[in-house]
Design a protein around this motif. Sequence first.
Motif, PDB file in Angstrom:
ATOM      1  N   ASP A   1       0.848  -1.229   0.083  1.00 46.54           N
ATOM      2  CA  ASP A   1      -0.136  -0.133   0.153  1.00 46.54           C
ATOM      3  C   ASP A   1       0.885   1.279  -0.146  1.00 46.54           C
ATOM      4  OD1 ASP A   1      -2.280  -1.739   0.230  1.00 46.54           O
ATOM      5  OD2 ASP A   1      -2.631  -1.509   2.079  1.00 46.54           O
ATOM      6  N   ARG A   2       2.122   1.054   0.277  1.00 41.36           N
ATOM      7  CA  ARG A   2       2.871   2.270   0.378  1.00 41.36           C
ATOM      8  C   ARG A   2       4.533   1.737  -0.150  1.00 41.36           C
ATOM      9  NH1 ARG A   2       5.182   5.989   5.478  1.00 41.36           N
ATOM     10  NH2 ARG A   2       6.869   6.965   4.204  1.00 41.36           N
ATOM     11  N   ALA A   3       5.002   2.618  -1.016  1.00 37.80           N
ATOM     12  CA  ALA A   3       6.326   2.288  -1.619  1.00 37.80           C
ATOM     13  C   ALA A   3       7.356   2.164  -0.390  1.00 37.80           C
ATOM     14  CB  ALA A   3       6.829   3.303  -2.650  1.00 37.80           C
ATOM     15  N   TYR A   4       8.310   1.479  -0.582  1.00 42.35           N
ATOM     16  CA  TYR A   4       9.114   1.332   0.640  1.00 42.35           C
ATOM     17  C   TYR A   4       9.964   2.605   0.824  1.00 42.35           C
ATOM     18  CZ  TYR A   4      13.610  -0.019   3.027  1.00 42.35           C
ATOM     19  OH  TYR A   4      14.482  -0.063   3.943  1.00 42.35           O
ATOM     20  N   ALA A   5       9.944   2.576   2.355  1.00 46.42           N
ATOM     21  CA  ALA A   5      10.722   4.034   2.861  1.00 46.42           C
ATOM     22  C   ALA A   5      11.512   3.326   3.983  1.00 46.42           C
ATOM     23  CB  ALA A   5       9.852   4.886   3.403  1.00 46.42           C
ATOM     24  N   ASP A   6      12.948   3.633   4.015  1.00 49.46           N
ATOM     25  CA  ASP A   6      13.829   3.095   5.299  1.00 49.46           C
ATOM     26  C   ASP A   6      13.345   3.632   6.517  1.00 49.46           C
ATOM     27  OD1 ASP A   6      15.103   5.385   5.493  1.00 49.46           O
ATOM     28  OD2 ASP A   6      16.712   5.048   3.954  1.00 49.46           O
ATOM     29  N   THR A   7      14.066   3.327   7.600  1.00 48.87           N
ATOM     30  CA  THR A   7      13.749   3.446   8.797  1.00 48.87           C
ATOM     31  C   THR A   7      14.049   5.280   9.215  1.00 48.87           C
ATOM     32  OG1 THR A   7      15.904   2.605   9.743  1.00 48.87           O
ATOM     33  CG2 THR A   7      13.905   1.154   9.533  1.00 48.87           C
ATOM     34  N   GLY A   8      15.046   5.525   8.492  1.00 51.20           N
ATOM     35  CA  GLY A   8      15.259   6.935   8.549  1.00 51.20           C
ATOM     36  C   GLY A   8      14.055   7.857   8.255  1.00 51.20           C
ATOM     37  N   VAL A   9      13.276   7.569   7.148  1.00 49.82           N
ATOM     38  CA  VAL A   9      12.262   8.226   6.751  1.00 49.82           C
ATOM     39  C   VAL A   9      10.944   7.951   7.629  1.00 49.82           C
ATOM     40  CG1 VAL A   9      10.346   8.191   5.061  1.00 49.82           C
ATOM     41  CG2 VAL A   9      12.929   8.198   4.336  1.00 49.82           C
ATOM     42  N   VAL A  10      11.051   6.717   7.962  1.00 53.21           N
ATOM     43  CA  VAL A  10       9.697   6.424   9.073  1.00 53.21           C
ATOM     44  C   VAL A  10       9.767   6.996  10.444  1.00 53.21           C
ATOM     45  CG1 VAL A  10       8.320   4.583  10.013  1.00 53.21           C
ATOM     46  CG2 VAL A  10       9.197   4.306   7.391  1.00 53.21           C
ATOM     47  N   ASP A  11      11.179   6.919  11.122  1.00 43.82           N
ATOM     48  CA  ASP A  11      11.471   7.358  12.043  1.00 43.82           C
ATOM     49  C   ASP A  11      11.203   9.046  12.051  1.00 43.82           C
ATOM     50  OD1 ASP A  11      11.862   5.117  13.370  1.00 43.82           O
ATOM     51  OD2 ASP A  11      14.170   5.145  13.436  1.00 43.82           O
ATOM     52  N   GLY A  12      11.612   9.655  11.045  1.00 42.39           N
ATOM     53  CA  GLY A  12      11.304  10.987  11.010  1.00 42.39           C
ATOM     54  C   GLY A  12       9.575  11.322  10.998  1.00 42.39           C
ATOM     55  N   GLU A  13       9.067  10.291  10.438  1.00 47.59           N
ATOM     56  CA  GLU A  13       7.631  10.872  10.454  1.00 47.59           C
ATOM     57  C   GLU A  13       6.969  10.741  11.959  1.00 47.59           C
ATOM     58  OE1 GLU A  13       6.896   8.934   6.025  1.00 47.59           O
ATOM     59  OE2 GLU A  13       6.173   8.048   7.708  1.00 47.59           O
ATOM     60  N   ALA A  14       7.753   9.562  12.594  1.00 53.36           N
ATOM     61  CA  ALA A  14       7.359   9.193  13.905  1.00 53.36           C
ATOM     62  C   ALA A  14       7.573  10.574  14.778  1.00 53.36           C
ATOM     63  CB  ALA A  14       7.728   7.938  14.346  1.00 53.36           C
ATOM     64  N   ALA A  15       9.054  11.111  14.706  1.00 53.14           N
ATOM     65  CA  ALA A  15       9.396  12.063  15.420  1.00 53.14           C
ATOM     66  C   ALA A  15       8.547  13.162  15.210  1.00 53.14           C
ATOM     67  CB  ALA A  15      10.685  12.405  14.829  1.00 53.14           C
ATOM     68  N   ARG A  16       7.885  13.552  14.075  1.00 52.89           N
ATOM     69  CA  ARG A  16       7.200  14.617  13.626  1.00 52.89           C
ATOM     70  C   ARG A  16       5.787  14.543  14.465  1.00 52.89           C
ATOM     71  NH1 ARG A  16      10.370  14.404   8.942  1.00 52.89           N
ATOM     72  NH2 ARG A  16       8.771  13.392   7.846  1.00 52.89           N
ATOM     73  N   ARG A  17       5.563  13.420  14.399  1.00 51.65           N
ATOM     74  CA  ARG A  17       3.919  12.938  15.106  1.00 51.65           C
ATOM     75  C   ARG A  17       4.315  13.507  16.592  1.00 51.65           C
ATOM     76  NH1 ARG A  17      -0.148   9.690  12.941  1.00 51.65           N
ATOM     77  NH2 ARG A  17      -0.173   9.478  10.856  1.00 51.65           N
ATOM     78  N   VAL A  18       5.215  12.856  17.178  1.00 55.58           N
ATOM     79  CA  VAL A  18       5.564  12.971  18.729  1.00 55.58           C
ATOM     80  C   VAL A  18       5.657  14.448  18.907  1.00 55.58           C
ATOM     81  CG1 VAL A  18       7.144  12.627  20.402  1.00 55.58           C
ATOM     82  CG2 VAL A  18       6.445  10.659  18.916  1.00 55.58           C
ATOM     83  N   ALA A  19       6.197  15.132  17.908  1.00 49.83           N
ATOM     84  CA  ALA A  19       6.692  16.488  18.471  1.00 49.83           C
ATOM     85  C   ALA A  19       5.490  17.392  18.392  1.00 49.83           C
ATOM     86  CB  ALA A  19       7.707  17.139  17.312  1.00 49.83           C
ATOM     87  N   ALA A  20       4.539  17.177  17.354  1.00 50.01           N
ATOM     88  CA  ALA A  20       3.172  17.895  17.182  1.00 50.01           C
ATOM     89  C   ALA A  20       2.368  17.592  18.440  1.00 50.01           C
ATOM     90  CB  ALA A  20       2.701  17.357  15.969  1.00 50.01           C
ATOM     91  N   ARG A  21       2.475  16.369  18.979  1.00 54.56           N
ATOM     92  CA  ARG A  21       1.529  15.914  20.285  1.00 54.56           C
ATOM     93  C   ARG A  21       2.145  16.586  21.279  1.00 54.56           C
ATOM     94  NH1 ARG A  21      -1.153  11.185  21.797  1.00 54.56           N
ATOM     95  NH2 ARG A  21      -1.912  11.035  19.398  1.00 54.56           N
TER      96      ARG A  21
END
Length: 230
Positions: free
Chosen positions: A63-83
């Motif tokens: 459902d999503r093209a491959y993204a390495d953990t650097g990309v996915v962790d960056g997304e997670a960090a931004r979610r945490v930061a926003a919360r």
Amino acid sequence: MAGIRDIEAVVFDVLGTLVDEPGGLRAGIRDALPASGGESVDDLLALWQRHVETEQQSIARGDRAYADTGVVDGEAARRVAARAGISDPAAIARLATAGQRLSPWHDSVAALERLARRFPVLGLSNASRTALLRLNAHAGLRWHQVLSAEAVSAYKPAPEVYRLAIDAAGCPPGRVLMVAAHAWDLRGARASGMRTAYVRRPVGDPPTDADVFDGRFNGLDDLVTALTAG
């Protein structure tokens, strides 16, 4: 344990098995939180972990093209930061790399050193190549070779990830031992023909009664003793 002595190479999962991933992420989140932040660190960690799990599953389904953990962790960090109300770009950037600063469990470094005198020792991780480079240096992990799932644009338990380790070992999969603290990881390795050893950690995915692994150990000292005895 006699059942795992006829192996030619030992492959280790890294995150959770050799290093304390939740503890390191928790520390990174705690360091980034504003002094007045009201969010629970554990709640923010759960938010991070849910995002990573959801995105890796989405990639596995196609459902999503491959993204390495650097990309996915960056997304997670931004979610945490926003919360949590973290707005400093430098703090968010550092938080995104928290997974590169994970501490080893108390027995990890010595166990790798001991095993490396007898066997080729490999790491096999979902972490990206860059993350593994930084993580290995931070935690003091020493390998003959470390392999990232990034090489095949997939995440464990996809079979092509385990094939990386089997091919690198250069022997039949039944002579390659996969060691992990996650039963789901060992199930994937077993389905690829590898031998399997579960090591208990404070975090991870314990096996069920239905799981058939070649060994179950309370720590790496017990595993190393079983592999090197005789």
